[in-house]
Enzyme design. Structure first.
Site, PDB file in Angstrom:
ATOM      1  N   ALA A 220       0.248   5.173  -2.576  1.00 46.23           N
ATOM      2  CA  ALA A 220       1.307   5.968  -1.943  1.00 46.23           C
ATOM      3  C   ALA A 220       0.962   7.461  -1.807  1.00 46.23           C
ATOM      4  CB  ALA A 220       2.620   5.755  -2.693  1.00 46.23           C
TER       5      ALA A 220
ATOM      6  N   GLN B 283      -6.790  -4.952  -5.676  1.00 47.73           N
ATOM      7  CA  GLN B 283      -6.920  -3.519  -6.003  1.00 47.73           C
ATOM      8  C   GLN B 283      -7.186  -3.310  -7.491  1.00 47.73           C
ATOM      9  OE1 GLN B 283      -4.525  -4.820  -4.072  1.00 47.73           O
ATOM     10  NE2 GLN B 283      -3.726  -3.386  -2.570  1.00 47.73           N
TER      11      GLN B 283
ATOM     12  N   ASP C  76       5.850   2.756  -4.899  1.00 49.27           N
ATOM     13  CA  ASP C  76       5.725   3.140  -3.491  1.00 49.27           C
ATOM     14  C   ASP C  76       7.013   3.755  -2.971  1.00 49.27           C
ATOM     15  OD1 ASP C  76       3.538   0.962  -3.867  1.00 49.27           O
ATOM     16  OD2 ASP C  76       3.018   2.120  -2.080  1.00 49.27           O
TER      17      ASP C  76
END
Ligand code: MRU
Length: 350
Positions: A49, A197, A238
């Site tokens: 983000a 990730q 986020d």
């Protein structure tokens, strides 16, 4: 600081690490065109983000450079169009629209009289956004230190390190900061399907910083809580709604439920730029749906049968009742979040 930099502005160009190539290769890509920057955000060359907010801000600096407008009004119009293009790249992380709104607000200042002056303002604001995120990361790490016992065992989801933030990281920054403060920590790293990730990026970052860690399949986290014992879970965010409901990488909600079942404190970690007081609850947050191929394939290899339908929600909402605290640069918010987040945001810097 890290020896690698996810987002750099140099010689009037934007340089990004291509995060899709890690951990195999550390590749830098240079951008001169804001539409290519929007593509880089969409295709996750850059992700996380805060990092996409910073990237979009420099995308605006490129848009200013690219514009052939000869008066301030025309340049302002070009910049608003560029902001729309960049903003459409990914919907869930509020940092993207937050950063773009900051720039659009600054360039709308009626006191700016020249095209060159306006271009300078865009770059100045992009740099200020990057500096804000770096400072916030440092402060978050310090604010969290008292929550981390000596010998702490963490579970961490997705990637929230320097690659995702431009600074020392948010949730991963808590772990790295505790390690640097001399605490003997160990991080269990969720691999974070479908894009891995955790397995690809977080494990690579923890290697760079020398932090002891173990990569686990996402489904192993509850087992680790039951058998090894976990002191705290830390995850990024986020978009955090005014009531504390939190959008983060898919799988965060399952981790929060497992933590709740095992009495493990579950902390959401992020800068105030990720808190969206305009959204009352998680029900109002748009969840990005990404290509089916991210689930049907792993690292380019098909893993599901041809023809099986696939769904790929990229984020989920963790209800506030499963969140022990929200760690920000302004301090740590505890339930009831409507009150504590409002108080934090009143003090937050713009
Ligand atoms: O799809 P991604 O990789 O951009 O998702 C990233 C996350 O969900 C992170 O946890 C979040 O952006 C916080 S990064 C500090």
């Amino acid at each position: 600081m890290a020896a690698y930099h996810a987002v750099t502005w140099e010689e009037n160009k934007l340089r990004l690490i291509d995060q899709r190539a890690l951990p195999g290769e550390l590749i830098y890509v240079t951008y001169r065109d804001y539409e290519d920057v929007a593509d880089a955000i969409r295709s996750m060359v850059v992700r996380g983000a805060p990092a996409i907010g910073i990237t979009a801000a420099y995308g605006m600096a490129l848009a200013a450079q690219q514009s052939d407008a000869t008066d301030v009004d025309a340049l302002q119009k070009d910049l608003r169009n560029a902001a729309d293009v960049l903003n459409a790249a990914r919907p869930t992380a509020v940092n993207l629209s937050w950063a773009l709104a900051r720039i659009v607000r600054r360039v709308s200042d009626p006191q700016i009289e020249t095209v060159d002056g306006l271009k300078a303002v865009v770059l100045d604001e992009a740099r200020a956004i990057q500096a804000f995120e770096e400072r916030s990361n440092e402060q978050i790490g310090q604010n969290a230190l008292s929550l981390v016992p000596e010998g702490a065992v963490f579970v961490h989801h997705c990637n929230t390190g320097p690659l995702a933030t431009g600074g020392i990281g948010t949730a991963l920054g808590v772990i790295i900061t505790a390690h640097q403060a001399g605490k003997n920590v160990h991080a269990y790293v969720d691999e974070t399907r479908p894009r891995l990730q955790g397995g690809r990026l977080t494990a690579w970052e923890l290697q760079q910083w020398g932090v002891p860690h173990t990569v686990i399949a996402d489904g192993a986290a509850a087992h680790v809580m039951r058998t090894v014992g976990v002191d705290l879970c830390v995850v990024g965010c986020d978009r955090v709604a005014a009531n504390g409901d939190t959008a983060n990488k898919i799988g965060t909600y399952s981790l929060a439920l497992a933590a709740h079942a095992h009495d493990v404190p579950f902390y959401v970690v992020g800068p105030t730029s990720t808190i969206d007081m305009a959204v009352a609850s998680g029900d109002e947050i748009e969840i990005e749906s990404r290509p089916a191929s991210e689930v049907s394939h792993a690292l380019s290899c098909r893993i599901t049968p041809e023809g099986s339908p696939v769904a790929n929600p990229a984020f989920d909402i963790t209800p506030a009742r499963y969140i022990t605290g929200i760690i920000t640069e302004q301090g740590i918010a505890y339930p009831p979040y409507e009150e504590s987040l409002a108080a934090l945001m009143a003090d937050a810097e713009e």
